[in-house]
Design a protein around this motif. Structure first.
Motif, PDB file in Angstrom:
ATOM      1  N   GLU A  78       7.386   9.968  -3.613  1.00 10.30           N
ATOM      2  CA  GLU A  78       8.568  10.823  -3.509  1.00 10.30           C
ATOM      3  C   GLU A  78       9.476  10.501  -4.693  1.00 10.30           C
ATOM      4  O   GLU A  78       9.922   9.365  -4.847  1.00 10.30           O
ATOM      5  N   TYR A  79       9.709  11.505  -5.542  1.00 15.18           N
ATOM      6  CA  TYR A  79      10.577  11.320  -6.698  1.00 15.18           C
ATOM      7  C   TYR A  79      12.009  11.635  -6.289  1.00 15.18           C
ATOM      8  O   TYR A  79      12.273  12.684  -5.720  1.00 15.18           O
ATOM      9  N   ARG A  80      12.908  10.696  -6.570  1.00 13.98           N
ATOM     10  CA  ARG A  80      14.312  10.839  -6.163  1.00 13.98           C
ATOM     11  C   ARG A  80      15.226  10.716  -7.382  1.00 13.98           C
ATOM     12  O   ARG A  80      15.235   9.677  -8.059  1.00 13.98           O
ATOM     13  N   ASP A  81      15.994  11.755  -7.614  1.00 19.34           N
ATOM     14  CA  ASP A  81      16.906  11.785  -8.759  1.00 19.34           C
ATOM     15  C   ASP A  81      17.837  10.587  -8.791  1.00 19.34           C
ATOM     16  O   ASP A  81      18.153  10.057  -9.858  1.00 19.34           O
ATOM     17  N   GLU A  82      18.307  10.146  -7.636  1.00 19.70           N
ATOM     18  CA  GLU A  82      19.286   9.060  -7.589  1.00 19.70           C
ATOM     19  C   GLU A  82      18.721   7.727  -8.080  1.00 19.70           C
ATOM     20  O   GLU A  82      19.479   6.790  -8.366  1.00 19.70           O
ATOM     21  N   LEU A  83      17.395   7.608  -8.210  1.00 26.72           N
ATOM     22  CA  LEU A  83      16.798   6.358  -8.671  1.00 26.72           C
ATOM     23  C   LEU A  83      16.716   6.257 -10.196  1.00 26.72           C
ATOM     24  O   LEU A  83      16.323   5.226 -10.737  1.00 26.72           O
ATOM     25  N   TYR A  84      17.116   7.329 -10.900  1.00 24.52           N
ATOM     26  CA  TYR A  84      17.151   7.290 -12.362  1.00 24.52           C
ATOM     27  C   TYR A  84      18.361   6.445 -12.776  1.00 24.52           C
ATOM     28  O   TYR A  84      19.489   6.815 -12.523  1.00 24.52           O
ATOM     29  N   HIS A  85      18.106   5.295 -13.365  1.00 22.30           N
ATOM     30  CA  HIS A  85      19.136   4.329 -13.766  1.00 22.30           C
ATOM     31  C   HIS A  85      20.065   3.972 -12.603  1.00 22.30           C
ATOM     32  O   HIS A  85      21.280   3.876 -12.770  1.00 22.30           O
ATOM     33  N   ALA A  86      19.473   3.776 -11.439  1.00 30.83           N
ATOM     34  CA  ALA A  86      20.244   3.468 -10.228  1.00 30.83           C
ATOM     35  C   ALA A  86      20.885   2.089 -10.317  1.00 30.83           C
ATOM     36  O   ALA A  86      20.321   1.151 -10.885  1.00 30.83           O
ATOM     37  N   ILE A  87      22.058   1.984  -9.704  1.00 30.83           N
ATOM     38  CA  ILE A  87      22.738   0.705  -9.537  1.00 30.83           C
ATOM     39  C   ILE A  87      22.360   0.161  -8.153  1.00 30.83           C
ATOM     40  O   ILE A  87      21.851   0.906  -7.309  1.00 30.83           O
ATOM     41  N   PRO A  88      22.574  -1.126  -7.897  1.00 28.16           N
ATOM     42  CA  PRO A  88      22.153  -1.702  -6.612  1.00 28.16           C
ATOM     43  C   PRO A  88      22.623  -0.927  -5.382  1.00 28.16           C
ATOM     44  O   PRO A  88      21.867  -0.772  -4.413  1.00 28.16           O
ATOM     45  N   GLU A  89      23.835  -0.435  -5.396  1.00 32.86           N
ATOM     46  CA  GLU A  89      24.370   0.294  -4.243  1.00 32.86           C
ATOM     47  C   GLU A  89      23.506   1.507  -3.892  1.00 32.86           C
ATOM     48  O   GLU A  89      23.373   1.860  -2.719  1.00 32.86           O
ATOM     49  N   ASN A 111      15.710  -0.820 -15.500  1.00 35.96           N
ATOM     50  CA  ASN A 111      16.722  -1.852 -15.728  1.00 35.96           C
ATOM     51  C   ASN A 111      18.000  -1.165 -16.166  1.00 35.96           C
ATOM     52  O   ASN A 111      17.947  -0.067 -16.696  1.00 35.96           O
ATOM     53  N   ASP A 112      19.110  -1.705 -15.943  1.00 38.15           N
ATOM     54  CA  ASP A 112      19.420  -3.024 -15.447  1.00 38.15           C
ATOM     55  C   ASP A 112      19.510  -3.032 -13.923  1.00 38.15           C
ATOM     56  O   ASP A 112      19.507  -4.100 -13.310  1.00 38.15           O
ATOM     57  N   GLY A 113      19.595  -1.855 -13.349  1.00 35.23           N
ATOM     58  CA  GLY A 113      19.819  -1.730 -11.917  1.00 35.23           C
ATOM     59  C   GLY A 113      18.783  -2.407 -11.053  1.00 35.23           C
ATOM     60  O   GLY A 113      19.117  -3.066 -10.062  1.00 35.23           O
ATOM     61  N   ILE A 114      17.511  -2.285 -11.411  1.00 36.14           N
ATOM     62  CA  ILE A 114      16.467  -2.850 -10.552  1.00 36.14           C
ATOM     63  C   ILE A 114      16.514  -4.382 -10.571  1.00 36.14           C
ATOM     64  O   ILE A 114      16.299  -5.036  -9.553  1.00 36.14           O
ATOM     65  N   THR A 115      16.852  -4.971 -11.733  1.00 35.08           N
ATOM     66  CA  THR A 115      17.000  -6.428 -11.802  1.00 35.08           C
ATOM     67  C   THR A 115      18.200  -6.882 -10.976  1.00 35.08           C
ATOM     68  O   THR A 115      18.107  -7.846 -10.205  1.00 35.08           O
ATOM     69  N   HIS A 116      19.313  -6.201 -11.130  1.00 33.00           N
ATOM     70  CA  HIS A 116      20.517  -6.577 -10.360  1.00 33.00           C
ATOM     71  C   HIS A 116      20.261  -6.443  -8.857  1.00 33.00           C
ATOM     72  O   HIS A 116      20.702  -7.291  -8.076  1.00 33.00           O
ATOM     73  N   PHE A 117      19.558  -5.388  -8.464  1.00 28.33           N
ATOM     74  CA  PHE A 117      19.232  -5.198  -7.047  1.00 28.33           C
ATOM     75  C   PHE A 117      18.338  -6.333  -6.551  1.00 28.33           C
ATOM     76  O   PHE A 117      18.599  -6.935  -5.503  1.00 28.33           O
ATOM     77  N   ALA A 118      17.286  -6.648  -7.299  1.00 25.71           N
ATOM     78  CA  ALA A 118      16.369  -7.731  -6.912  1.00 25.71           C
ATOM     79  C   ALA A 118      17.140  -9.035  -6.700  1.00 25.71           C
ATOM     80  O   ALA A 118      16.885  -9.768  -5.744  1.00 25.71           O
ATOM     81  N   ASN A 119      18.095  -9.301  -7.575  1.00 22.12           N
ATOM     82  CA  ASN A 119      18.861 -10.546  -7.499  1.00 22.12           C
ATOM     83  C   ASN A 119      19.814 -10.595  -6.308  1.00 22.12           C
ATOM     84  O   ASN A 119      20.305 -11.668  -5.964  1.00 22.12           O
ATOM     85  N   GLN A 120      20.070  -9.473  -5.675  1.00 22.72           N
ATOM     86  CA  GLN A 120      20.946  -9.454  -4.508  1.00 22.72           C
ATOM     87  C   GLN A 120      20.188  -9.627  -3.187  1.00 22.72           C
ATOM     88  O   GLN A 120      20.802  -9.780  -2.136  1.00 22.72           O
ATOM     89  N   LEU A 121      18.868  -9.620  -3.249  1.00 23.83           N
ATOM     90  CA  LEU A 121      18.075  -9.621  -2.018  1.00 23.83           C
ATOM     91  C   LEU A 121      17.819 -11.006  -1.436  1.00 23.83           C
ATOM     92  O   LEU A 121      17.812 -11.168  -0.216  1.00 23.83           O
ATOM     93  N   THR A 122      17.559 -11.991  -2.289  1.00 25.45           N
ATOM     94  CA  THR A 122      17.232 -13.348  -1.822  1.00 25.45           C
ATOM     95  C   THR A 122      17.915 -14.355  -2.751  1.00 25.45           C
ATOM     96  O   THR A 122      18.651 -13.970  -3.657  1.00 25.45           O
ATOM     97  N   ASN A 123      17.618 -15.616  -2.542  1.00 25.47           N
ATOM     98  CA  ASN A 123      18.146 -16.653  -3.444  1.00 25.47           C
ATOM     99  C   ASN A 123      17.376 -16.730  -4.758  1.00 25.47           C
ATOM    100  O   ASN A 123      17.810 -17.411  -5.684  1.00 25.47           O
ATOM    101  N   ALA A 124      16.232 -16.063  -4.847  1.00 29.11           N
ATOM    102  CA  ALA A 124      15.457 -16.040  -6.094  1.00 29.11           C
ATOM    103  C   ALA A 124      16.222 -15.223  -7.136  1.00 29.11           C
ATOM    104  O   ALA A 124      16.804 -14.190  -6.813  1.00 29.11           O
ATOM    105  N   ARG A 125      16.229 -15.703  -8.365  1.00 27.19           N
ATOM    106  CA  ARG A 125      16.937 -15.018  -9.440  1.00 27.19           C
ATOM    107  C   ARG A 125      16.000 -14.796 -10.615  1.00 27.19           C
ATOM    108  O   ARG A 125      15.175 -15.648 -10.935  1.00 27.19           O
ATOM    109  N   ILE A 126      16.177 -13.655 -11.246  1.00 27.81           N
ATOM    110  CA  ILE A 126      15.427 -13.343 -12.449  1.00 27.81           C
ATOM    111  C   ILE A 126      16.411 -12.775 -13.449  1.00 27.81           C
ATOM    112  O   ILE A 126      17.261 -11.957 -13.094  1.00 27.81           O
ATOM    113  N   ASP A 127      16.333 -13.232 -14.676  1.00 33.39           N
ATOM    114  CA  ASP A 127      17.283 -12.772 -15.694  1.00 33.39           C
ATOM    115  C   ASP A 127      17.041 -11.325 -16.092  1.00 33.39           C
ATOM    116  O   ASP A 127      17.990 -10.573 -16.322  1.00 33.39           O
TER     117      ASP A 127
END
Length: 163
Positions: A78-89, A111-127
């Motif tokens: 499913e292609y969703r317009d809102e996922l183009y350069h999406a921010i974590p929110e 990026n950068d949204g997908i990295t920022h989102f990933a970093n909000q999910l758990t204690n694991a961090r990725i630059d």
């Protein structure tokens, strides 16, 4: 328990080309990396129930190559317009609408949204999520509507070249 895989699109043409950003395509290396990621996901036993993807050309190509390697039908995309350069929110707003019968969800975005989102999910961090990389999280929930407050566990991070 449900699983979410966050996949950044694979390597693309230069952002300095004359093409609109939305229309940039994967390079030959990007195509190979997307295929390899699909092969790796298959070898690890992942079976994707649904894919939510940005509609940009590079995310469409990445999604289709990964799904093809998994031997899955494109009807799960499913292609969703809102996922183009999406921010974590945007991710946090989108995921609760996923049908509850979906157990493994793949999201393909930028990026950068997908990295920022990933970093909000758990204690694991990725630059920085490398092109074509995947960040995997298990979620302790039965209904996707519980996603934001559910306990989450980092499963792993994989780059196309190894890491």
């Amino acid at each position: 328990m449900k699983t979410i895989l966050l996949l950044r699109h694979a390597k693309t043409e230069s952002p300095y080309s004359l093409k609109r950003d939305f229309d940039r395509k994967l390079t030959a290396q990007g195509e190979l990396d997307a295929q390899r990621m699909g092969e790796w996901l298959k070898s690890e036993g992942f079976s994707i129930d649904q894919v939510l993807s940005s509609p940009a050309m590079r995310t469409q190509q990445t999604t289709e190559l990964v799904i093809e390697q998994l031997g899955l039908n494109s009807s799960i995309i499913e292609y969703r317009d809102e996922l183009y350069h999406a921010i974590p929110e945007v991710f946090f707003k989108t995921i609760p609408s996923v049908p509850n019968e979906i157990n493994t969800l793949l999201i393909v975005s930028h990026n950068d949204g997908i990295t920022h989102f990933a970093n909000q999910l758990t204690n694991a961090r990725i630059d920085y999520m490398q092109p074509g990389s995947v960040f995997i999280v298990k979620c302790d929930l039965d209904n996707w509507s519980e996603f934001e407050t559910a306990a989450k566990e980092f499963v792993g991070y994989k780059q196309p070249g190894g890491g």
